[in-house]
Design an enzyme around this catalytic site. Structure first.
Site, PDB file in Angstrom:
ATOM      1  CG  HIS A 475      66.449 -58.090 -25.819  1.00 52.46           C
ATOM      2  ND1 HIS A 475      66.009 -59.113 -25.025  1.00 52.46           N
ATOM      3  CD2 HIS A 475      67.701 -57.801 -25.391  1.00 52.46           C
ATOM      4  CE1 HIS A 475      66.946 -59.419 -24.146  1.00 52.46           C
ATOM      5  NE2 HIS A 475      67.993 -58.644 -24.350  1.00 52.46           N
ATOM      6  CD  GLU A 476      70.384 -55.771 -26.995  1.00 54.01           C
ATOM      7  OE1 GLU A 476      70.825 -55.049 -26.079  1.00 54.01           O
ATOM      8  OE2 GLU A 476      70.445 -57.021 -26.965  1.00 54.01           O
ATOM      9  CG  HIS A 479      69.210 -54.456 -22.217  1.00 55.13           C
ATOM     10  ND1 HIS A 479      69.140 -54.969 -20.946  1.00 55.13           N
ATOM     11  CD2 HIS A 479      69.390 -55.527 -23.042  1.00 55.13           C
ATOM     12  CE1 HIS A 479      69.269 -56.294 -21.008  1.00 55.13           C
ATOM     13  NE2 HIS A 479      69.423 -56.657 -22.269  1.00 55.13           N
ATOM     14  CG  HIS A 482      67.253 -51.160 -16.714  1.00 56.37           C
ATOM     15  ND1 HIS A 482      67.886 -52.348 -16.468  1.00 56.37           N
ATOM     16  CD2 HIS A 482      66.779 -50.733 -15.523  1.00 56.37           C
ATOM     17  CE1 HIS A 482      67.775 -52.625 -15.166  1.00 56.37           C
ATOM     18  NE2 HIS A 482      67.120 -51.665 -14.582  1.00 56.37           N
TER      19      HIS A 482
HETATM   20 ZN   LIG Z   1      69.700 -58.551 -23.143  1.00 59.99          ZN
END
Ligand SMILES: [Zn+2]
Length: 684
Positions: A475-476, A479, A482
């Site tokens: 998940h991280e 990010h 991104h």
């Molecule tokens: Zn998040």
């Protein structure tokens, strides 16, 4: 006292980054450096703003918008290092500074957004925007900037401006206190146990607890702490109901223990100030103000998503509870089924239904291998590669440094990661940037980092993750991608600078690749034998994916609904914790499940403004991510190259350069409905 003029921002290690790879030289940064450098950097930024505002030439994109976006570089640099330290490696000095700096920063940025001469120049450009023949990204940045000024009070009269600045300053101080209080409650509390108290606990947990006890000066004993990495598995495996209850009460009462670290009045004051702020700016509620800038746009649209999910989740949880109670009774328990029983019996039921337990998976999820899996997926989807550079100092010895390279071998940026829990780190997991990537001016390469809170293994042993922790890592890292894949001109729309209910799409979408069989077969290798996870275990794990969805959805959605309940009303409740209890009562919240984050420690919402009236965003993004991954599944290839390229271009690289709906539609061809999300959660 030395004059702040004595700080040479062009040479100071906090602002002139002259360490290896263009990083700050962390070995030359002392805690005492922050304060004078902040003062000098604030002053330098004020001078830059004054030069823009006082410019006698006709406003142009160059002399106004670009000058504004590129200004404050020294302040950005010292801030990014400081906030990294606040979250990941704090101490009394840093905490005292934080209390001092938060309101100073708030005053500084309020003054900029209320600078009338500056706004007049932005407004002039904005009114002429049609005739300026701007490219789409520049036009969007101009419009966002103008709107940002208006939302920050640029159109208020003098009294209104003064009051708004005061509110922002107070809110920022209160947010700091909130976070520090939770951290204090978390680091002060530990339940020290002896060998005999560890019935039911798997080995990985025992060694984490031993390590946690040693860190707290109790070598030879075992500590239950309020870190999720210890609290959750302890509640899942401990046969000692009495100890599970003690841990549950401590965990859910963080920030509500009376005394100096109690957040009750902090929350009450914050809600009052937020309601006043919304009113001042002409909005019906704080939620209306916050949502104006999002994909959802209104509280009504948020409820249109959350309410039906809540109904389904309650039904599912009630059915699950019946099964769990049956199991508890069969196991000889005469006690009333309680919140501290749920995880424990759910794990037993999982073992019964799917014939495996969580602890069986853990030897296959070595931290280093899961990191490799993250990198490998990024290489297969987007062509970028990662190379670790050892021996480079970062903010803490545990932090690791990786160079990120494009497919042609050129350097794209840096990725730093700090994986292990320690008392000086706040709980949770997050991504942030020391520096963002953009092309404007001289351009800037992304320097992105991830912070995790995995239990540190004893020296010489590999760290093993639970499935949830491996998901958090993905998940991280989503990010982080991104931030690292960003390909835009303007700093203010770089990387994760997108609306909150869109920002979780790249991260939650990335989680899907963890359970792609080809990824697990390659990277989920047994810590002792090196053998891949057996197919049967893998199948069972995949089959069990939606198991426990009732519990997980109820604990999440309850927090999201309470967040909306606080902020969608025009005024603030006098007694927030009573309001929390009453609202949960009206929602028929089961007393056997706790909110994922209760109000007194709900950092997303009160430790700053980040996710206030915005916790729903995770589920909003989940509607998008479930639908986005379905696009790959429909092609039969989880790495479909054409689709991966559309994903890179329109989602991971585009930042906030276009409207999120436009970006999503460019990737998928249409907007999603919640069905794929409900199915993914096993709620239909
Ligand atoms: Zn998040």
């Amino acid at each position: 006292m030395p004059s702040i003029k004595a700080v040479d921002l062009a040479a100071h290690p906090l602002t002139a980054w002259q360490g290896p790879l263009g990083l700050p030289d962390f070995t030359r940064i002392g805690d005492g450096d922050f304060s004078p450098v902040f003062d000098a950097a604030l002053e330098a930024h004020e001078a830059e703003i004054e030069a823009i505002a006082g410019n006698k030439d006709t406003p142009t994109i160059e002399n106004t918008l670009a000058a504004l976006e590129l200004g404050g570089e020294a302040l950005d640099r010292v801030s990014s290092i400081f906030w990294c330290r606040v979250g990941a490696y704090t101490n009394d000095t840093i905490q005292a500074l934080e209390r001092d700096i938060s309101p100073k920063m708030s005053r500084h940025f309020s003054a900029i957004s209320m600078n009338e001469r500056l706004f007049a120049r932005i407004d002039d450009l904005y009114q002429r925007r049609e005739s300026l023949k701007l490219d789409a990204e520049t036009l969007r940045v101009l419009e966002k900037t103008w709107k940002g000024f208006v939302r920050s009070g640029a159109k208020l009269d003098a009294d209104g401006k003064k009051r708004l600045a005061k509110i922002s300053e107070e809110l920022s101080s209160l947010g700091t206190s909130f976070g520090q209080n939770v951290l204090a409650d978390e680091s002060d509390w530990a339940l020290f146990l002896n060998e005999a108290d560890l019935v039911g606990l798997p080995d990985f947990l025992k060694s984490s607890m031993a390590e946690a006890a040693e860190m707290r000066g109790q070598k030879g004993r075992y500590a239950v702490t309020l870190s999720r990495s210890i609290y959750e598995p302890f509640s899942t495996f401990s046969e000692r109901r009495d100890l599970r209850e003690i841990a549950f009460r401590a965990f859910t009462m963080r920030g509500q223990n009376g005394g100096a670290t109690d957040n009750t009045s902090v929350v009450r004051d914050m809600l009052k100030l937020r309601a006043e702020k919304a009113k001042l700016l002409g909005y019906g509620s704080f939620a209306a103000l916050k949502l104006d800038e999002t994909m959802a746009k209104t509280p009504k649209a948020v409820h249109a998503l959350l309410d039906p999910v809540w109904e389904k989740a309650l039904e599912k949880a009630a059915a699950d509870q019946t099964d769990l109670q049956r199991l508890a009774t069969a196991a000889g328990s005469n006690e009333k089924f309680a919140a501290w029983d749920w995880r424990f019996y759910q794990e037993k039921l999982r073992a019964e239904k799917f014939a495996f337990d969580e602890a069986e998976l853990k030897p296959y999820l070595q931290l280093d291998r899961v990191i490799d899996a993250c990198f490998d997926v990024a290489t297969r989807l987007f062509g970028i590669t990662f190379e670790e550079k050892k021996g480079i100092a970062a903010w803490h010895p545990d932090a690791r440094v990786f160079v990120v390279k494009n497919a042609d071998g050129s350097e794209r940026g840096l990725f730093l990661a700090d994986y292990f829990a320690r008392p000086s780190k706040r709980s949770g997991a997050w991504m942030s940037a020391l520096q963002s990537g953009y092309r404007l001016g001289h351009g800037s390469k992304p320097v992105i980092y991830n912070i995790m809170n995995f239990a540190k293994p004893p020296a010489g042993e590999p760290a093993l993750l639970s499935v949830d922790e491996a998901k958090t890592l993905f998940h991280e890292f989503g990010h982080a991608l991104h931030g690292m894949l960003t390909d835009v001109t303007w700093p203010s729309v770089a990387g994760t600078s997108v609306s909150r209910d869109f920002v979780e799409l790249p991260s939650q979408l990335y989680e899907h690749w963890l359970t792609v069989p080809a990824v697990l077969e390659k990277h989920a290798l047994h810590v002792k034998t090196g053998k891949p996870m057996p197919k049967a275990l893998l199948d069972k794990m995949l089959a069990a994916r939606t198991f426990g969805a009732g519990f997980a959805t109820v604990e999440f959605t309850a927090s999201a609904l309470i967040d909306m309940a606080y902020h969608a009303r025009p005024d603030a409740p006098e007694a927030p914790l009573r309001f929390e209890a009453e609202t949960l009562g009206k929602l028929d919240m089961p007393d056997t499940i706790a909110m994922r984050h209760r109000t007194p420690h709900f950092g997303h919402v009160f430790s700053g403004d980040g996710y206030s009236a915005g916790y729903y965003s995770y589920m909003w993004s989940e509607v998008l991510d479930a639908d986005a991954f379905a696009a790959f599944e429909e092609t039969g290839d989880p790495f479909n190259p054409a689709l991966a390229e559309r994903l890179r271009k329109n989602i991971y690289a585009a930042g906030g350069s276009k409207d999120p709906e436009e970006l999503y539609t460019a990737f998928r061809g249409k907007m999603p409905s919640p069905e794929a999300m409900m199915a993914k959660r096993g709620l239909v």
